[in-house]
Enzyme design. Structure first.
Site, mmCIF file in Angstrom:
data_model
loop_
_atom_site.group_PDB
_atom_site.id
_atom_site.type_symbol
_atom_site.label_atom_id
_atom_site.label_comp_id
_atom_site.label_asym_id
_atom_site.label_seq_id
_atom_site.Cartn_x
_atom_site.Cartn_y
_atom_site.Cartn_z
ATOM 1 N N PHE A 297 -83.324 -9.698 -38.248
ATOM 2 C CA PHE A 297 -84.310 -10.807 -39.655
ATOM 3 C C PHE A 297 -83.971 -12.364 -40.053
ATOM 4 O O PHE A 297 -82.296 -12.265 -39.628
ATOM 5 C CB PHE A 297 -83.813 -9.936 -40.742
ATOM 6 N N ASP B 139 -77.431 -4.522 -41.163
ATOM 7 C CA ASP B 139 -78.068 -4.891 -42.997
ATOM 8 C C ASP B 139 -78.843 -3.725 -42.600
ATOM 9 O O ASP B 139 -79.546 -2.881 -41.866
ATOM 10 C CB ASP B 139 -78.170 -5.559 -42.539
ATOM 11 N N TYR C 124 -85.868 -2.847 -52.835
ATOM 12 C CA TYR C 124 -87.010 -2.873 -52.839
ATOM 13 C C TYR C 124 -88.650 -2.410 -51.426
ATOM 14 O O TYR C 124 -89.742 -2.502 -50.950
ATOM 15 C CB TYR C 124 -88.304 -4.260 -53.084
ATOM 16 N N LYS C 125 -88.106 -2.053 -50.728
ATOM 17 C CA LYS C 125 -88.419 -1.641 -49.310
ATOM 18 C C LYS C 125 -88.409 0.194 -49.663
ATOM 19 O O LYS C 125 -88.885 0.437 -50.436
ATOM 20 C CB LYS C 125 -87.639 -1.840 -47.982
ATOM 21 N N ARG D 79 -97.253 -4.527 -37.833
ATOM 22 C CA ARG D 79 -96.778 -3.284 -37.453
ATOM 23 C C ARG D 79 -97.036 -2.264 -38.775
ATOM 24 O O ARG D 79 -97.693 -2.800 -40.193
ATOM 25 C CB ARG D 79 -95.478 -4.428 -37.987
HETATM 26 C C1 LIG Z 1 -85.908 -7.147 -45.980
HETATM 27 C C2 LIG Z 1 -84.814 -7.598 -45.439
HETATM 28 C C3 LIG Z 1 -84.089 -8.866 -45.645
HETATM 29 C C4 LIG Z 1 -84.457 -9.358 -47.604
HETATM 30 O O1 LIG Z 1 -83.277 -10.712 -47.751
HETATM 31 P P1 LIG Z 1 -83.610 -11.057 -49.780
HETATM 32 O O2 LIG Z 1 -82.635 -11.696 -49.547
HETATM 33 O O3 LIG Z 1 -83.975 -9.966 -50.412
HETATM 34 O O4 LIG Z 1 -84.941 -11.826 -49.430
HETATM 35 C C5 LIG Z 1 -82.994 -9.414 -46.124
HETATM 36 N N1 LIG Z 1 -82.536 -9.047 -44.741
HETATM 37 C C6 LIG Z 1 -83.316 -7.390 -43.735
HETATM 38 C C7 LIG Z 1 -82.917 -7.639 -42.549
HETATM 39 C C8 LIG Z 1 -84.413 -7.430 -44.273
HETATM 40 O O5 LIG Z 1 -85.107 -6.643 -43.327
#
Ligand SMILES: *Cc1c(COP(=O)(O)O)cnc(C)c1O
Length: 454
Positions: free
Chosen positions: A149, A225, A250-251, A413
């Site tokens: 990500f 992560d 939030y996921k 997705r």
């Molecule tokens: C959604 C996501 C994030 C989100 O990071 P924020 O700092 O909370 O916006 C980070 N890493 C991964 C792998 C994600 O899927």
């Protein structure tokens, strides 16, 4: 743990005579005997929408609106500053961390809930780099993947910009080749292997235990992560002997937009170094108001500033919404079994109904994927992934579009949150997908207008 696949379930619900893909009646029958079907009642879901985007923003738990309203009107509006004590606001990060801990194989007192995933990564990666350099100063390389990500890679750049070192990225490749390439990238200068457990685009899941062990044998620390894992797949950080983990509220944890994120540090490391964002909430005595920083004991030193109490209240409801009284203390095995069944059903139906337009981009082996399914747009819809998804959303099936990492093209997705999706939702979603892919209306210009958030 239950490891039944969708096919097994289908067979038990609708025996012998059929060989084709499950029918809508089969799916209704599966829902009727679903042991965690009642969890759906804990969520407030809009009618006429099949929400396959809980991997991006989880749905609203029914308890959240009333709880947040109470925090606003009573705790804040009436009791004001006294609520830091009387309503336990000051303990909210600890409460949320302890509620979350069992879902990720951590123990009470080991999880900090604060800030965003990006900020938490900055903290733990900085500490991991300091630990690695303390052990062996030549270890200055962070190994990760090009299709990690983006924020993870951006933050790594920031950390390395502060403390020196470099980033070594393994190119995006499928399956076992991916693991082999990561293993090959580890060497005597590797400080940290930084991976996202479930890939946000393909849904492919790493073997956390195996990769952690290999990294340790190579002398490296591992940062995981768990953004697309927490609340979606069972995780056991202690069994994997992981070093650091971060993740998103939030996921699949349904904490609401911008929910606080979490971080975990193995107890063997937690007090070795200070984290860089040494704010007062991570101080040993925040209300002593002394000039010098002294870190709190344990993972609380990873807190920084004042917790976002309204968001924290919503996150506590989100975590609680995954637990169904009477099922088991650990909801993850039942959630995982249903997630596998839902994703397998979706793959079967899409391939049977529109396989010439959608090419599976997620591992077919359920053990190798998280709780999402991605497809490349091909054939008649090749290059039209974005407008197809917009047209699909207009019809009430909400997934999302991601730019492709490889030449196979862009990604459609679909996330499957087992807590609130039914088998019949999967069936109806594929009905609509098949129609949108076939009818060509996605070619209307309005579907190609890019929104700010995709
Ligand atoms: C959604 C996501 C994030 C989100 O990071 P924020 O700092 O909370 O916006 C980070 N890493 C991964 C792998 C994600 O899927």
């Amino acid at each position: 743990m239950r490891t039944k696949t969708c096919r097994d379930e289908t067979r038990s619900a609708a025996p012998d005579h059929r060989t084709g893909p499950p029918t809508r009646d089969d799916c209704v029958a599966l829902d009727a005997v679903d042991p965690i079907g009642a969890l759906r009642d804990q969520f407030s879901l809009p009618e006429h929408m099949i929400y396959l985007d809980g991997n991006s923003l989880g749905a609203l738990p029914r308890a959240t609106a009333a709880r947040v309203a109470d925090v606003v009107t009573r705790e804040w509006g009436r009791d004001l500053i006294d609520s830091w004590n009387s309503a336990g606001w000051i303990d909210a990060p600890r409460r949320a961390g302890d509620a979350l801990a069992p879902l990720i194989g951590a123990r009470a007192g080991e999880v900090a809930v604060a800030d965003s995933t990006s900020i938490n990564l900055f903290k733990v990666l900085t500490v991991a780099m300091r630990l690695a350099a303390d052990h062996d100063p030549v270890r200055k390389v962070v190994v990760s993947e090009t299709d990690n990500f983006p924020t993870d890679l951006y933050i790594a750049e920031g950390v390395l910009g502060q403390g020196g070192g470099s980033l070594s990225l393994v190119p995006a490749t499928p399956g076992d080749v991916r693991t082999d390439a990561i293993v090959a990238a580890l060497g005597p200068t590797t400080a940290v292997l930084m991976l996202t457990h479930v890939n946000y685009r393909s849904g492919a899941m790493h073997d956390m235990k195996r990769l952690t062990q290999i990294a340790h044998e190579a002398g490296a620390l591992v940062v995981w992560d768990l953004a697309h894992s927490a609340g979606a797949v069972p995780i056991d950080l202690h069994a994997a002997d992981a070093d650091f983990a971060i993740g998103c509220g939030y996921k699949y944890l349904n904490g609401g937009p911008g929910a606080p994120a979490f971080l975990w540090v193995h107890p063997r490391h937690v007090e070795r170094f200070r984290q860089p964002l040494s704010g007062w909430m991570g101080h040993a005595a925040p209300f002593a108001f002394v000039p010098g920083y002294a870190p709190a004991a344990g993972v609380d030193r990873f807190l920084c500033g004042t917790p976002a109490i309204l968001s924290m209240a919503a996150l506590e409801c989100g975590i609680a919404s995954l637990k169904m009284p009477g099922v088991s203390d650990d909801p993850m095995p039942a959630l995982r079994a249903k997630s596998i069944a839902l994703t397998a059903l979706f793959i079967d139906l899409v391939e049977a109904r529109c396989g010439d337009a959608l090419l599976l981009a997620t591992p077919r082996d359920p053990a190798l994927r998280g709780s999402q399914v991605s497809f490349h747009a091909r054939g008649a819809i090749a290059g039209h992934g974005y407008p197809v998804m917009r047209a699909l959303i207009e019809r009430g099936v909400v997934g999302d579009f991601r730019k492709g990492a490889t030449d196979d093209g862009d990604i459609l997705r679909f996330g499957f949150t087992p807590a609130y999706l039914r088998y019949v939702d999967v069936f109806d979603a594929v009905d609509l997908i098949a129609d949108v892919v076939a009818n060509g209306r996605y070619r209307e210009e309005r579907f190609s207008v890019r929104a700010a958030v995709t």
